[in-house]
Design a protein around this motif. Sequence first.
Motif, PDB file in Angstrom:
ATOM      1  N   HIS A   1      15.191   2.307 -11.525  1.00  0.00           N
ATOM      2  CA  HIS A   1      16.016   2.110 -12.714  1.00  0.00           C
ATOM      3  C   HIS A   1      15.315   1.222 -13.727  1.00  0.00           C
ATOM      4  CE1 HIS A   1      20.206   0.886 -14.451  1.00  0.00           C
ATOM      5  NE2 HIS A   1      19.307   1.042 -15.385  1.00  0.00           N
ATOM      6  N   MET A   2      14.823   0.090 -13.285  1.00  0.00           N
ATOM      7  CA  MET A   2      14.225  -0.866 -14.208  1.00  0.00           C
ATOM      8  C   MET A   2      12.952  -0.328 -14.838  1.00  0.00           C
ATOM      9  SD  MET A   2      16.167  -3.479 -14.561  1.00  0.00           S
ATOM     10  CE  MET A   2      17.551  -2.333 -14.496  1.00  0.00           C
ATOM     11  N   VAL A   3      12.136   0.364 -14.057  1.00  0.00           N
ATOM     12  CA  VAL A   3      10.904   0.911 -14.621  1.00  0.00           C
ATOM     13  C   VAL A   3      11.226   2.008 -15.629  1.00  0.00           C
ATOM     14  CG1 VAL A   3       8.768   2.147 -14.090  1.00  0.00           C
ATOM     15  CG2 VAL A   3       9.521   0.290 -12.616  1.00  0.00           C
ATOM     16  N   LEU A   4      12.186   2.869 -15.300  1.00  0.00           N
ATOM     17  CA  LEU A   4      12.564   3.941 -16.216  1.00  0.00           C
ATOM     18  C   LEU A   4      13.197   3.406 -17.498  1.00  0.00           C
ATOM     19  CD1 LEU A   4      14.081   6.604 -13.786  1.00  0.00           C
ATOM     20  CD2 LEU A   4      12.046   6.891 -15.191  1.00  0.00           C
ATOM     21  N   ALA A   5      14.025   2.386 -17.381  1.00  0.00           N
ATOM     22  CA  ALA A   5      14.779   1.890 -18.531  1.00  0.00           C
ATOM     23  C   ALA A   5      14.035   0.834 -19.328  1.00  0.00           C
ATOM     24  CB  ALA A   5      16.127   1.334 -18.070  1.00  0.00           C
ATOM     25  N   MET A   6      13.103   0.109 -18.695  1.00  0.00           N
ATOM     26  CA  MET A   6      12.481  -1.029 -19.363  1.00  0.00           C
ATOM     27  C   MET A   6      10.973  -0.875 -19.562  1.00  0.00           C
ATOM     28  SD  MET A   6      15.039  -3.169 -19.843  1.00  0.00           S
ATOM     29  CE  MET A   6      14.263  -4.743 -20.152  1.00  0.00           C
TER      30      MET A   6
ATOM     31  N   THR B   1       0.830  -1.209   0.000  1.00  0.00           N
ATOM     32  CA  THR B   1       0.000   0.000   0.000  1.00  0.00           C
ATOM     33  C   THR B   1       0.861   1.253   0.000  1.00  0.00           C
ATOM     34  OG1 THR B   1      -1.741  -1.177   1.207  1.00  0.00           O
ATOM     35  CG2 THR B   1      -1.824   1.231   1.233  1.00  0.00           C
ATOM     36  N   ARG B   2       1.926   1.250   0.792  1.00  0.00           N
ATOM     37  CA  ARG B   2       2.779   2.436   0.873  1.00  0.00           C
ATOM     38  C   ARG B   2       3.558   2.677  -0.416  1.00  0.00           C
ATOM     39  NH1 ARG B   2       4.646   1.087   7.044  1.00  0.00           N
ATOM     40  NH2 ARG B   2       2.913   2.172   8.079  1.00  0.00           N
ATOM     41  N   TRP B   3       3.846   1.637  -1.173  1.00  0.00           N
ATOM     42  CA  TRP B   3       4.477   1.846  -2.474  1.00  0.00           C
ATOM     43  C   TRP B   3       3.560   2.648  -3.392  1.00  0.00           C
ATOM     44  CZ3 TRP B   3       9.234   1.132  -4.505  1.00  0.00           C
ATOM     45  CH2 TRP B   3      10.146   0.367  -3.790  1.00  0.00           C
TER      46      TRP B   3
ATOM     47  N   VAL C   1       7.416   6.812 -10.697  1.00  0.00           N
ATOM     48  CA  VAL C   1       8.835   6.574 -10.442  1.00  0.00           C
ATOM     49  C   VAL C   1       9.512   7.817  -9.890  1.00  0.00           C
ATOM     50  CG1 VAL C   1      11.045   6.138 -11.590  1.00  0.00           C
ATOM     51  CG2 VAL C   1       9.090   4.706 -12.105  1.00  0.00           C
ATOM     52  N   THR C   2       9.125   8.991 -10.371  1.00  0.00           N
ATOM     53  CA  THR C   2       9.811  10.226  -9.985  1.00  0.00           C
ATOM     54  C   THR C   2       9.149  10.965  -8.827  1.00  0.00           C
ATOM     55  OG1 THR C   2       8.561  11.428 -11.683  1.00  0.00           O
ATOM     56  CG2 THR C   2      10.733  10.571 -12.303  1.00  0.00           C
ATOM     57  N   ASN C   3       7.886  10.627  -8.507  1.00  0.00           N
ATOM     58  CA  ASN C   3       7.178  11.335  -7.449  1.00  0.00           C
ATOM     59  C   ASN C   3       6.493  10.430  -6.437  1.00  0.00           C
ATOM     60  OD1 ASN C   3       6.847  14.517  -8.218  1.00  0.00           O
ATOM     61  ND2 ASN C   3       6.983  13.254 -10.058  1.00  0.00           N
ATOM     62  N   GLY C   4       6.265   9.175  -6.757  1.00  0.00           N
ATOM     63  CA  GLY C   4       5.492   8.290  -5.899  1.00  0.00           C
ATOM     64  C   GLY C   4       6.347   7.444  -4.980  1.00  0.00           C
ATOM     65  N   GLY C   5       5.823   6.248  -4.672  1.00  0.00           N
ATOM     66  CA  GLY C   5       6.508   5.364  -3.730  1.00  0.00           C
ATOM     67  C   GLY C   5       7.899   4.980  -4.176  1.00  0.00           C
ATOM     68  N   ALA C   6       8.099   4.808  -5.478  1.00  0.00           N
ATOM     69  CA  ALA C   6       9.436   4.459  -5.969  1.00  0.00           C
ATOM     70  C   ALA C   6      10.440   5.561  -5.654  1.00  0.00           C
ATOM     71  CB  ALA C   6       9.393   4.195  -7.473  1.00  0.00           C
ATOM     72  N   ALA C   7      10.007   6.828  -5.738  1.00  0.00           N
ATOM     73  CA  ALA C   7      10.899   7.943  -5.407  1.00  0.00           C
ATOM     74  C   ALA C   7      11.169   7.998  -3.909  1.00  0.00           C
ATOM     75  CB  ALA C   7      10.284   9.260  -5.879  1.00  0.00           C
ATOM     76  N   ALA C   8      10.132   7.722  -3.085  1.00  0.00           N
ATOM     77  CA  ALA C   8      10.302   7.783  -1.632  1.00  0.00           C
ATOM     78  C   ALA C   8      11.271   6.724  -1.138  1.00  0.00           C
ATOM     79  CB  ALA C   8       8.940   7.630  -0.948  1.00  0.00           C
ATOM     80  N   TYR C   9      11.152   5.497  -1.651  1.00  0.00           N
ATOM     81  CA  TYR C   9      12.006   4.409  -1.177  1.00  0.00           C
ATOM     82  C   TYR C   9      13.274   4.251  -2.018  1.00  0.00           C
ATOM     83  CZ  TYR C   9       8.149   3.179   1.860  1.00  0.00           C
ATOM     84  OH  TYR C   9       7.178   3.226   2.828  1.00  0.00           O
ATOM     85  N   GLY C  10      13.263   4.768  -3.240  1.00  0.00           N
ATOM     86  CA  GLY C  10      14.455   4.673  -4.073  1.00  0.00           C
ATOM     87  C   GLY C  10      15.612   5.502  -3.566  1.00  0.00           C
ATOM     88  N   HIS C  11      15.331   6.455  -2.677  1.00  0.00           N
ATOM     89  CA  HIS C  11      16.382   7.316  -2.145  1.00  0.00           C
ATOM     90  C   HIS C  11      17.037   6.732  -0.894  1.00  0.00           C
ATOM     91  CE1 HIS C  11      18.134  11.034  -3.309  1.00  0.00           C
ATOM     92  NE2 HIS C  11      17.928  11.673  -2.180  1.00  0.00           N
ATOM     93  N   VAL C  12      16.396   5.726  -0.291  1.00  0.00           N
ATOM     94  CA  VAL C  12      16.941   5.171   0.957  1.00  0.00           C
ATOM     95  C   VAL C  12      17.231   3.680   0.875  1.00  0.00           C
ATOM     96  CG1 VAL C  12      15.770   6.921   2.335  1.00  0.00           C
ATOM     97  CG2 VAL C  12      14.628   4.757   1.915  1.00  0.00           C
ATOM     98  N   LEU C  13      16.697   2.992  -0.136  1.00  0.00           N
ATOM     99  CA  LEU C  13      16.917   1.559  -0.319  1.00  0.00           C
ATOM    100  C   LEU C  13      17.513   1.318  -1.696  1.00  0.00           C
ATOM    101  CD1 LEU C  13      13.540   0.084   1.015  1.00  0.00           C
ATOM    102  CD2 LEU C  13      15.761  -0.020   2.166  1.00  0.00           C
ATOM    103  N   PHE C  14      18.560   0.501  -1.743  1.00  0.00           N
ATOM    104  CA  PHE C  14      19.132   0.165  -3.044  1.00  0.00           C
ATOM    105  C   PHE C  14      18.118  -0.603  -3.879  1.00  0.00           C
ATOM    106  CE2 PHE C  14      21.421  -2.454  -6.068  1.00  0.00           C
ATOM    107  CZ  PHE C  14      22.309  -1.558  -6.609  1.00  0.00           C
ATOM    108  N   SER C  15      17.361  -1.483  -3.250  1.00  0.00           N
ATOM    109  CA  SER C  15      16.345  -2.232  -3.983  1.00  0.00           C
ATOM    110  C   SER C  15      15.280  -1.297  -4.548  1.00  0.00           C
ATOM    111  CB  SER C  15      15.702  -3.284  -3.080  1.00  0.00           C
ATOM    112  OG  SER C  15      15.117  -2.675  -1.941  1.00  0.00           O
ATOM    113  N   GLY C  16      14.904  -0.261  -3.777  1.00  0.00           N
ATOM    114  CA  GLY C  16      13.957   0.726  -4.282  1.00  0.00           C
ATOM    115  C   GLY C  16      14.533   1.512  -5.441  1.00  0.00           C
TER     116      GLY C  16
END
Length: 652
Positions: free
Chosen positions: A424-429, A349-351, A404-419
């Motif tokens: 990366h994968m969503v943007l590139a693929m 849900t948080r994602w 990817v740039t504003n939602g859950g991926a952005a929130a967790y992508g800045h603190v988790l390598f997996s995020g």
Amino acid sequence: MAAAVAVALAALGAAGSFSGAFAAFQQFADPGVLARWGTPAAQTLSNLSAAVTAGSLVLAAFVLPAGRDARRALGIAGLAAGVWTVTALAALVLGTSWATFLPMSDPAFGTALWSYLTDGEVGRALLGAALLAALTSTTALLVRGPSGAAVALALVIGALGLQASTGHASGASSHDLAVSAMFVHLVGAAIWLGGLIGIALLGHRATTRAATVRRYSAIAGWCFAAVAVSGVVSAWIRLGSLKALDTDYGTLLITKAVLLATLGGAGWLHRSNVVRHLEGVERLDGGSRRAAGLFWRLAAVELLVMGAVSGVAVALGSTAPPVPDDPISDPTPAELVTGHPLPPEPTFTRWVTEFQWDVLFAFGCAAGVVVYLTWYRRLRKRGDRWPLARVVSWCCGMVAMFWVTNGGAAAYGHVLFSGHMVQHMVLAMVVPLFLVLSAPVTLLLRAVPPRKDGSRGPREWVLFLVHSRYGTFIANPIVAAVLFAGGMILFYFTPLFEWALTSYVGHVWMFVHFTLVGYLFANALIGIDPGPSRPTYPMRLVLLFATMAFHAFFGVTLTTGTALLVPEWFGLMGRDWGPSAIVDQQRGGAVAWGIGELPTLLLAIGVAVQWSQSDAREARRSDRAAERDGDAELEAYNAMLARRAERSQRSN
């Protein structure tokens, strides 16, 4: 023009006197009246000259036909950039005196200035902006044509990006949001104001050309939207609540908003009234001074209001906001590293519900949807067909980009390598797959009419980039595959990764790079848009499976690795939830492997379907040719076989 500058300085003085932003400090800490009033005055002149530079370059690159007017616009930009350099350096020196409470006559001022320029983040950013302004001046005076103007404009945008990082809230918990909002605000305001000043400086010939005013009016409309949206975000960051409007800062903010609304109304009049009259006059007599008067009656007032906005804006930036922009008190480890609080433990849900806003990309995604739907509507109005599936595909791509740039991926992508790897994968693929299937270049070429006066609009710029040597090279399927696969190694195992994490400019570059490289690779395989000479279908599958194997190797390398990437970032988050940093990195490798496989499989299916459709089209073509000529090709083939058989019998 002189009146606009005078109004800007008068507005600065009135607003500064009202808020007390430039009042004398305590006796022992007052740097002097020159620093207190000279700094904002130099900053106002710097902003105006930067706007003239940006606006004139936009005119040369996107509005004016190549020739005399475009060369004059480049000359104006070069001279304005020179003034920008001098005034920016003056503001920097005076601002150092203001920031350090040292009069310039103080013997310690030289040492303080050097320390401010070399050790202070703000000082380095402002010095970098001044150096880019100087480089812009040289470039604009040397280049010719729209391509050179675009290169110089990129330097201006870089300088404004550095300037955006030095405003209010640059050290607060909303740093990234404040920087993105300020960047959009500065770029929009500079192009809006500078474009009008550039047209004015070009004189009678430009103001009587309806196409020039119409094109500028369209650009100004987008600039108004960007300034309005980013202004609301910036105001909310600094106000905190509507009650704060009842402060000196709030009063200046309301004044600026009213002036901007006035400018928006003037822009609407340009669009709905002035352009229509100019076009009518051109159809009758080819343009006249009466037509120029139609433009100037509105432009003169607009320039004066713009000058007032510039002065109020500088005073507003020097006034203490209700929400202090002091560094975070008692910061957590995550705030020390990233500048914002650690998000809660991720759940499905948080994602979806968590957000970390970025005004630049949010505005860009919204603008992308609006532009695509406008072009689609234009085709429908004239009776042309455009597959609805392509419209849906584009909107899905923009939604994915926004998440990817504003939602859950952005929130967790800045603190988790997996995020981050999800980003990366969503943007590139994923995003490029939707964009390629929506065929935006083909839609552009069908919906936007070509220009016939030698200027470059969106259609001409896209065709220029597609057919340029650089565009042809990077769009080559093999080059695109190498950039797509090899770029991951170059990014993650060099300082580029750390730069993208710690710098907003690097952050933006990362998003743009991943998306562009993914688009080039997908377009080379299944693209509908015009592009490179695509290889045969078997070769496309070879490239695709080679890339898939490289992705798998990259994912396995991360999954089995024991060395943490950028340990001073991911290793110091102080998380009390989730796995350790190295385990999370290994999960990121699995994400790279897993998420990358599904889009790759879809690409393979797409190549196979296109291959099958190509064979079917070829078969239908052969059948039609056989019906026209009585299957002459088959008859000729059978005759050739008969001749070979006859020769074989004779030899025996």
